[in-house]
Design an enzyme around this catalytic site. Structure first.
Site, PDB file in Angstrom:
ATOM      1  N   GLU A   1      -4.911  -4.997  11.057  1.00 48.39           N
ATOM      2  CA  GLU A   1      -3.876  -3.971  11.166  1.00 48.39           C
ATOM      3  C   GLU A   1      -4.087  -3.188  12.457  1.00 48.39           C
ATOM      4  O   GLU A   1      -4.880  -2.230  12.482  1.00 48.39           O
ATOM      5  CB  GLU A   1      -3.972  -3.008   9.974  1.00 48.39           C
ATOM      6  CG  GLU A   1      -3.771  -3.671   8.643  1.00 48.39           C
ATOM      7  CD  GLU A   1      -3.237  -2.681   7.612  1.00 48.39           C
ATOM      8  OE1 GLU A   1      -2.153  -2.932   7.100  1.00 48.39           O
ATOM      9  OE2 GLU A   1      -3.882  -1.652   7.379  1.00 48.39           O
TER      10      GLU A   1
ATOM     11  N   ASN B   1       0.866  -1.186   0.000  1.00 44.37           N
ATOM     12  CA  ASN B   1       0.000   0.000   0.000  1.00 44.37           C
ATOM     13  C   ASN B   1       0.899   1.232   0.000  1.00 44.37           C
ATOM     14  O   ASN B   1       1.504   1.569   1.017  1.00 44.37           O
ATOM     15  CB  ASN B   1      -0.893  -0.035   1.253  1.00 44.37           C
ATOM     16  CG  ASN B   1      -1.692   1.236   1.432  1.00 44.37           C
ATOM     17  OD1 ASN B   1      -1.826   2.032   0.500  1.00 44.37           O
ATOM     18  ND2 ASN B   1      -2.220   1.438   2.629  1.00 44.37           N
ATOM     19  N   TRP B   2       0.964   1.888  -1.157  1.00 50.41           N
ATOM     20  CA  TRP B   2       1.891   3.018  -1.284  1.00 50.41           C
ATOM     21  C   TRP B   2       1.313   4.297  -0.696  1.00 50.41           C
ATOM     22  O   TRP B   2       1.988   5.338  -0.686  1.00 50.41           O
ATOM     23  CB  TRP B   2       2.254   3.225  -2.765  1.00 50.41           C
ATOM     24  CG  TRP B   2       3.020   2.075  -3.368  1.00 50.41           C
ATOM     25  CD1 TRP B   2       3.426   0.932  -2.711  1.00 50.41           C
ATOM     26  CD2 TRP B   2       3.479   1.941  -4.715  1.00 50.41           C
ATOM     27  NE1 TRP B   2       4.096   0.101  -3.582  1.00 50.41           N
ATOM     28  CE2 TRP B   2       4.150   0.703  -4.809  1.00 50.41           C
ATOM     29  CE3 TRP B   2       3.382   2.750  -5.851  1.00 50.41           C
ATOM     30  CZ2 TRP B   2       4.727   0.250  -6.005  1.00 50.41           C
ATOM     31  CZ3 TRP B   2       3.950   2.303  -7.037  1.00 50.41           C
ATOM     32  CH2 TRP B   2       4.616   1.065  -7.112  1.00 50.41           C
ATOM     33  N   LYS B   3       0.080   4.272  -0.282  1.00 52.97           N
ATOM     34  CA  LYS B   3      -0.580   5.449   0.322  1.00 52.97           C
ATOM     35  C   LYS B   3      -0.415   6.681  -0.584  1.00 52.97           C
ATOM     36  O   LYS B   3      -0.378   6.542  -1.792  1.00 52.97           O
ATOM     37  CB  LYS B   3      -0.035   5.690   1.732  1.00 52.97           C
ATOM     38  CG  LYS B   3      -0.041   4.424   2.585  1.00 52.97           C
ATOM     39  CD  LYS B   3       0.220   4.700   4.028  1.00 52.97           C
ATOM     40  CE  LYS B   3       0.353   3.375   4.777  1.00 52.97           C
ATOM     41  NZ  LYS B   3       0.376   3.539   6.215  1.00 52.97           N
TER      42      LYS B   3
ATOM     43  N   GLY C   1       2.843   2.276  10.628  1.00 53.11           N
ATOM     44  CA  GLY C   1       3.760   3.379  10.382  1.00 53.11           C
ATOM     45  C   GLY C   1       4.502   3.848  11.625  1.00 53.11           C
ATOM     46  O   GLY C   1       5.136   4.900  11.613  1.00 53.11           O
TER      47      GLY C   1
ATOM     48  N   HIS D   1      -9.222   1.065   5.377  1.00 54.65           N
ATOM     49  CA  HIS D   1      -7.907   1.234   6.005  1.00 54.65           C
ATOM     50  C   HIS D   1      -8.053   2.166   7.207  1.00 54.65           C
ATOM     51  O   HIS D   1      -8.869   3.104   7.175  1.00 54.65           O
ATOM     52  CB  HIS D   1      -6.927   1.818   4.977  1.00 54.65           C
ATOM     53  CG  HIS D   1      -5.510   1.792   5.458  1.00 54.65           C
ATOM     54  ND1 HIS D   1      -5.024   2.739   6.330  1.00 54.65           N
ATOM     55  CD2 HIS D   1      -4.500   0.929   5.219  1.00 54.65           C
ATOM     56  CE1 HIS D   1      -3.749   2.451   6.595  1.00 54.65           C
ATOM     57  NE2 HIS D   1      -3.414   1.367   5.943  1.00 54.65           N
TER      58      HIS D   1
ATOM     59  N   GLY E   1       2.919  -1.211   4.266  1.00 58.73           N
ATOM     60  CA  GLY E   1       2.948   0.221   3.977  1.00 58.73           C
ATOM     61  C   GLY E   1       4.365   0.677   3.669  1.00 58.73           C
ATOM     62  O   GLY E   1       4.870   0.514   2.558  1.00 58.73           O
ATOM     63  N   GLY E   2       5.024   1.245   4.675  1.00 59.77           N
ATOM     64  CA  GLY E   2       6.346   1.856   4.495  1.00 59.77           C
ATOM     65  C   GLY E   2       7.342   0.988   3.732  1.00 59.77           C
ATOM     66  O   GLY E   2       8.022   1.468   2.813  1.00 59.77           O
TER      67      GLY E   2
ATOM     68  N   SER F   1       3.897  -2.203  10.299  1.00 56.92           N
ATOM     69  CA  SER F   1       5.350  -2.209  10.399  1.00 56.92           C
ATOM     70  C   SER F   1       5.985  -3.560  10.069  1.00 56.92           C
ATOM     71  O   SER F   1       6.961  -3.965  10.697  1.00 56.92           O
ATOM     72  CB  SER F   1       5.794  -1.722  11.786  1.00 56.92           C
ATOM     73  OG  SER F   1       5.336  -0.387  11.995  1.00 56.92           O
TER      74      SER F   1
ATOM     75  N   GLU G   1      -6.412   4.590   8.177  1.00 51.76           N
ATOM     76  CA  GLU G   1      -6.245   6.017   7.870  1.00 51.76           C
ATOM     77  C   GLU G   1      -7.523   6.589   7.264  1.00 51.76           C
ATOM     78  O   GLU G   1      -7.851   7.762   7.465  1.00 51.76           O
ATOM     79  CB  GLU G   1      -5.037   6.216   6.933  1.00 51.76           C
ATOM     80  CG  GLU G   1      -3.730   6.003   7.703  1.00 51.76           C
ATOM     81  CD  GLU G   1      -2.575   5.467   6.871  1.00 51.76           C
ATOM     82  OE1 GLU G   1      -2.645   5.496   5.640  1.00 51.76           O
ATOM     83  OE2 GLU G   1      -1.598   4.983   7.498  1.00 51.76           O
TER      84      GLU G   1
HETATM   85  C1  PEP Z   1      -0.531   0.024   6.138  1.00 52.41           C
HETATM   86  O1  PEP Z   1      -0.641   1.203   5.856  1.00 52.41           O
HETATM   87  O2  PEP Z   1      -1.411  -0.766   5.751  1.00 52.41           O
HETATM   88  C2  PEP Z   1       0.631  -0.407   6.906  1.00 52.41           C
HETATM   89  C3  PEP Z   1       0.603  -1.597   7.429  1.00 52.41           C
HETATM   90  O3  PEP Z   1       1.654   0.497   7.052  1.00 52.41           O
HETATM   91  P1  PEP Z   1       3.116   0.209   7.665  1.00 52.41           P
HETATM   92  O4  PEP Z   1       3.592  -1.098   7.056  1.00 52.41           O
HETATM   93  O5  PEP Z   1       3.951   1.364   7.257  1.00 52.41           O
HETATM   94  O6  PEP Z   1       2.959   0.086   9.137  1.00 52.41           O
END
Ligand code: PEP
Length: 250
Positions: free
Chosen positions: A166, A9-11, A172, A96, A233-234, A212, A98
Site C-alpha cells: 500500500e 478495511n472500514w477504518k 485515501g 497499516h 479502504g474508501g 484508492s 495509518e
Molecule cells: C487502506 O486503508 O488500506 C486503503 C487502501 O485505503 P483507500 O482504498 O481509501 O486508499
C-alpha cells in the site's frame, strides 16, 4: 494458482447499526456462488460482534484492523488476539500505514504483533509501502524490502501470511499507483520472499494491492501477474463499489 483475496478495511467508520447494515447490504449484493476469491471485511472493533453475526453463515471472513502483541495485561485501549478470536475473527490487519504514521508502529512492533497473531492461528495481512517522499527519492524498493524483512523476522511459516503493498501516497488520496508501478513493487516483494524463504513460498504467498482501488481500476490492477487482490479502504464503505471490486477479482 493463488486465490485472490479482497478485504474491506472500514477504518474508524460506521456505528454498530451502520456497520450491520453495510455488512447486510454487501451480503445481499454478493452472490457467494459467483465469487471465486477470498473476501473479508474489517469493521471497527465495537462492530465486530454484530457484523460477525450478519456474515456468520457466508463465505465472507471477519477481519480485525489491529491486535496487540501480548495476551493480556496493562495495555489500555489495546485488544488481544484471543479477544478477537473469541468474537469470530479469523484474520487481522497488521502494520497499516495509518498505524505506522499516527500510532508509532514500527517494523519491530509489526513483527511482534504478527508473530503473536500467527502463534494463535490467525491469518495475518501485513501492510508495507513507501511514502511519497521515499518514492520521489528513489528508495521505494529499499524501504519496502526492509519492511518485509523486519516484519517477517523469525517467522518460519508463511502459510497464514498475506502481504499488502500500500503506497502511502495512494491511500485515501484518490491517486492510484498505475498497474505497472504496483506490479514492479509486487514483483520485488516476491523476490524478497524468494530470497528469504525460497521460490516455492514466493510463488504461494499472496500480495494484495491497496491505495484508492475503485470499481473503475480494480480489474486492470488485479490482471497483473503479481497482484493477488486488494485491501480496500474508501470504496469498501459502499456496498455496490466493494462488491464490484470483489467481482473484478473473481
Ligand atoms: C487502506 O486503508 O488500506 C486503503 C487502501 O485505503 P483507500 O482504498 O481509501 O486508499
Amino acid at each position: 494458482m493463488r486465490k485472490k483475496i479482497v478485504v474491506g478495511n472500514w477504518k474508524m467508520n460506521k456505528t454498530v447499526a451502520e456497520a450491520t447494515d453495510l455488512a447486510a447490504a454487501i451480503l445481499e449484493k454478493l452472490d457467494d456462488g459467483a465469487v471465486a476469491c477470498e473476501v473479508g471485511i474489517a469493521p471497527p472493533f465495537p462492530a465486530l460482534t454484530e457484523v460477525g453475526n450478519v456474515i456468520e453463515k457466508s463465505a465472507v471472513g471477519l477481519v480485525a484492523q489491529n491486535c496487540h502483541f501480548e495476551d493480556d495485561g496493562a495495555y489500555t485501549g489495546e485488544v488481544s488476539v484471543n479477544m478477537l478470536a473469541s468474537l469470530g475473527c479469523s484474520c487481522v490487519i497488521i502494520g497499516h500505514s495509518e498505524r505506522r504514521q499516527y500510532f508509532g508502529e514500527t517494523n519491530q512492533t509489526v513483527n511482534l504483533r504478527l508473530k503473536k497473531a500467527l502463534d494463535k492461528g490467525m491469518q495475518v495481512i501485513m501492510c508495507v509501502g513507501e511514502t511519497l517522499e521515499e518514492r520521489e527519492s528513489g528508495v521505494t524498493e529499499k524501504v519496502v524490502t526492509e519492511q518485509v524483512r523486519e516484519g517477517l523476522k523469525d517467522v518460519s511459516d508463511l502459510g497464514d501470511v498475506v502481504l499488502a503493498y500500500e503506497p502511502v501516497w495512494a491511500i485515501g488520496t484518490g491517486k492510484t499507483a498505475t498497474p505497472e508501478q504496483a506490479e514492479e513493487v509486487h514483483a520485488s516483494i516476491r523476490s524478497t520472499i524468494s530470497d528469504m524463504y525460497g521460490e516455492v513460498a514466493a510463488g504461494q504467498i499472496r500480495v494484495q494491492y491497496g491505495g484508492s482501488v475503485k470499481p473503475s481500476n480494480a480489474a486492470e490492477l488485479f490482471a497483473k501477474p503479481n497482484i493477488d487482490g486488494g485491501l480496500i479502504g474508501g470504496a469498501s464503505l459502499k456496498a455496490d463499489d466493494f462488491v464490484a471490486i470483489v467481482k473484478a477479482a473473481s
